[in-house]
Design an enzyme around this catalytic site. Sequence first.
Site, mmCIF file in Angstrom:
data_model
loop_
_atom_site.group_PDB
_atom_site.id
_atom_site.type_symbol
_atom_site.label_atom_id
_atom_site.label_comp_id
_atom_site.label_asym_id
_atom_site.label_seq_id
_atom_site.Cartn_x
_atom_site.Cartn_y
_atom_site.Cartn_z
ATOM 1 N N LYS A 269 38.805 22.350 32.158
ATOM 2 C CA LYS A 269 39.050 20.929 32.473
ATOM 3 C C LYS A 269 39.539 20.144 31.266
ATOM 4 O O LYS A 269 40.353 19.242 31.412
ATOM 5 C CB LYS A 269 37.787 20.279 33.054
ATOM 6 C CG LYS A 269 37.438 20.861 34.409
ATOM 7 C CD LYS A 269 36.816 19.873 35.337
ATOM 8 C CE LYS A 269 36.815 20.488 36.720
ATOM 9 N NZ LYS A 269 36.269 19.695 37.750
ATOM 10 N N LYS B 46 42.375 29.006 41.435
ATOM 11 C CA LYS B 46 41.475 28.634 42.539
ATOM 12 C C LYS B 46 41.996 27.373 43.223
ATOM 13 O O LYS B 46 42.651 26.535 42.583
ATOM 14 C CB LYS B 46 40.037 28.477 42.026
ATOM 15 C CG LYS B 46 39.666 27.110 41.541
ATOM 16 C CD LYS B 46 38.154 26.914 41.451
ATOM 17 C CE LYS B 46 37.893 25.452 41.085
ATOM 18 N NZ LYS B 46 36.846 24.764 41.741
ATOM 19 N N LYS C 52 40.353 20.631 44.077
ATOM 20 C CA LYS C 52 40.713 19.289 44.531
ATOM 21 C C LYS C 52 41.274 18.434 43.404
ATOM 22 O O LYS C 52 41.846 17.393 43.666
ATOM 23 C CB LYS C 52 39.543 18.619 45.226
ATOM 24 C CG LYS C 52 38.320 18.480 44.415
ATOM 25 C CD LYS C 52 37.223 17.947 45.313
ATOM 26 C CE LYS C 52 36.023 17.647 44.449
ATOM 27 N NZ LYS C 52 34.907 17.150 45.182
HETATM 28 P P1 ATP Z 1 37.480 20.768 41.117
HETATM 29 O O1 ATP Z 1 38.170 21.785 41.951
HETATM 30 O O2 ATP Z 1 38.203 19.517 40.930
HETATM 31 O O3 ATP Z 1 36.917 21.340 39.857
HETATM 32 P P2 ATP Z 1 35.383 21.272 42.801
HETATM 33 O O4 ATP Z 1 36.040 21.325 44.138
HETATM 34 O O5 ATP Z 1 35.039 22.542 42.126
HETATM 35 O O6 ATP Z 1 36.224 20.331 41.911
HETATM 36 P P3 ATP Z 1 33.080 20.106 43.979
HETATM 37 O O7 ATP Z 1 33.776 19.397 45.058
HETATM 38 O O8 ATP Z 1 31.928 19.394 43.409
HETATM 39 O O9 ATP Z 1 34.048 20.443 42.807
HETATM 40 O O10 ATP Z 1 32.640 21.510 44.522
HETATM 41 C C1 ATP Z 1 31.884 21.565 45.666
HETATM 42 C C2 ATP Z 1 31.486 22.979 45.964
HETATM 43 O O11 ATP Z 1 32.639 23.720 46.377
HETATM 44 C C3 ATP Z 1 30.909 23.745 44.772
HETATM 45 O O12 ATP Z 1 29.806 24.508 45.233
HETATM 46 C C4 ATP Z 1 32.026 24.634 44.345
HETATM 47 O O13 ATP Z 1 31.552 25.815 43.737
HETATM 48 C C5 ATP Z 1 32.713 24.930 45.659
HETATM 49 N N1 ATP Z 1 34.116 25.271 45.461
HETATM 50 C C6 ATP Z 1 35.029 24.547 44.771
HETATM 51 N N2 ATP Z 1 36.227 25.158 44.767
HETATM 52 C C7 ATP Z 1 36.068 26.302 45.473
HETATM 53 C C8 ATP Z 1 36.958 27.383 45.825
HETATM 54 N N3 ATP Z 1 38.220 27.390 45.434
HETATM 55 N N4 ATP Z 1 36.474 28.378 46.595
HETATM 56 C C9 ATP Z 1 35.184 28.372 46.999
HETATM 57 N N5 ATP Z 1 34.307 27.409 46.688
HETATM 58 C C10 ATP Z 1 34.728 26.384 45.939
#
Ligand code: ATP
Length: 329
Positions: A115, A197, A200
Amino acid sequence: MDNKKTLFSGVQPSGRFNIAGYIGAVSQWVKMQEKYNCIFSIVDYHAITIKQDPQVLKRQIKEVAKIYLAAGIDPKKSIIFQQSAISAHTELTWILNCYGVRMSDLNKMTQFKDKAGKNQESASVGLFDYPVLMAADILLYNTNLVPVGEDQKQHVELARDIAKRINFQFGDLFVVPQAIIKEEGARIMSLLNPKNKMSKSDTNQNNSIALLDDIDLAKKKIMKAVTDSGSEIVYDKEEKPAIANLLTIYAQLGNREIPRLVKDYQGKGYSDFKKDLAEVVAKFLSDFQTKYNKISDKEVEDVLNEGAKRAEKLAKYKLDEIKNAIGVK
Ligand code: ATP
Ligand code: LTN
């Protein structure tokens, strides 16, 4: 108290929540509500480790709460609350900062490196300390289980280490938590680059499908998703990462088994497969959005108020124990 185990997880109200977070995390929470005492937080203090527009943040906090409810988290069974409403989270973070973590632990965190990118020196201290706030979230509630996507595994490991270190110094104060990571769907990849990955915080919205995306737009994103060389629908993460990812999304959102899908698509090409997947995604989003749109702002407000009251009691009890142990109370 019953003797059910406690489960804790959270989502940041940053960016637009996408199908990856749903598949990797939220969808498995719903099934766990019967078996465990579940606590689900909207982790707004994590979201501000990266700059947020105040008005957008306010809207997204409500949005995540509605997503929890629409996904099937039941406030009668589980506690749903906003992290910043309970000051014990930041208080415990400070104590853990002092007694539980070293600079060298945080220097190993891959999410910080990803990040902060090349600008580590100008990243906020909050972003660096992010995993400690996450450990505080978990440890405050005597959490046994933490269901998350694969990207959060290292953070849960750190929470375990912190718990053990504090227990060694002050006696058995903390339960040592354990991550629960799905075998399939714990790492959904980007639609345009299956090496990254699905995230968002990605600036290119075509890489991901948000739960609140317009349905036609979502279908177009699937049709534009990259595929691998060749034309066969097979599940091979190494050789065919794009198709393996699309198969995973199909299986997870369409409630199908991957081997069965592979069999059904024998002799068919990528285009047929993607058309069907686009329909599966459209149906999933449309059902989800129908539920989402029925939830009022008032309902969200009530759920968060009630959740904060319940969480506060638990958190305060634990924080007092720790304050007493370290000698400030
Ligand atoms: P960013 O992608 O911006 O780092 P994030 O999506 O990881 O944000 P959160 O929205 O807080 O952050 O994540 C919510 C949950 O979704 C967490 O448990 C995270 O591990 C899961 N998650 C995030 N991205 C993925 C992915 N690509 N595949 C599976 N699980 C995910
Ligand atoms: N860092 C997590 C969100 C999060 C969390 C938690 C998850 C904050 N606190 C406690 C589980 C338990 C993420 O998904 N980005």
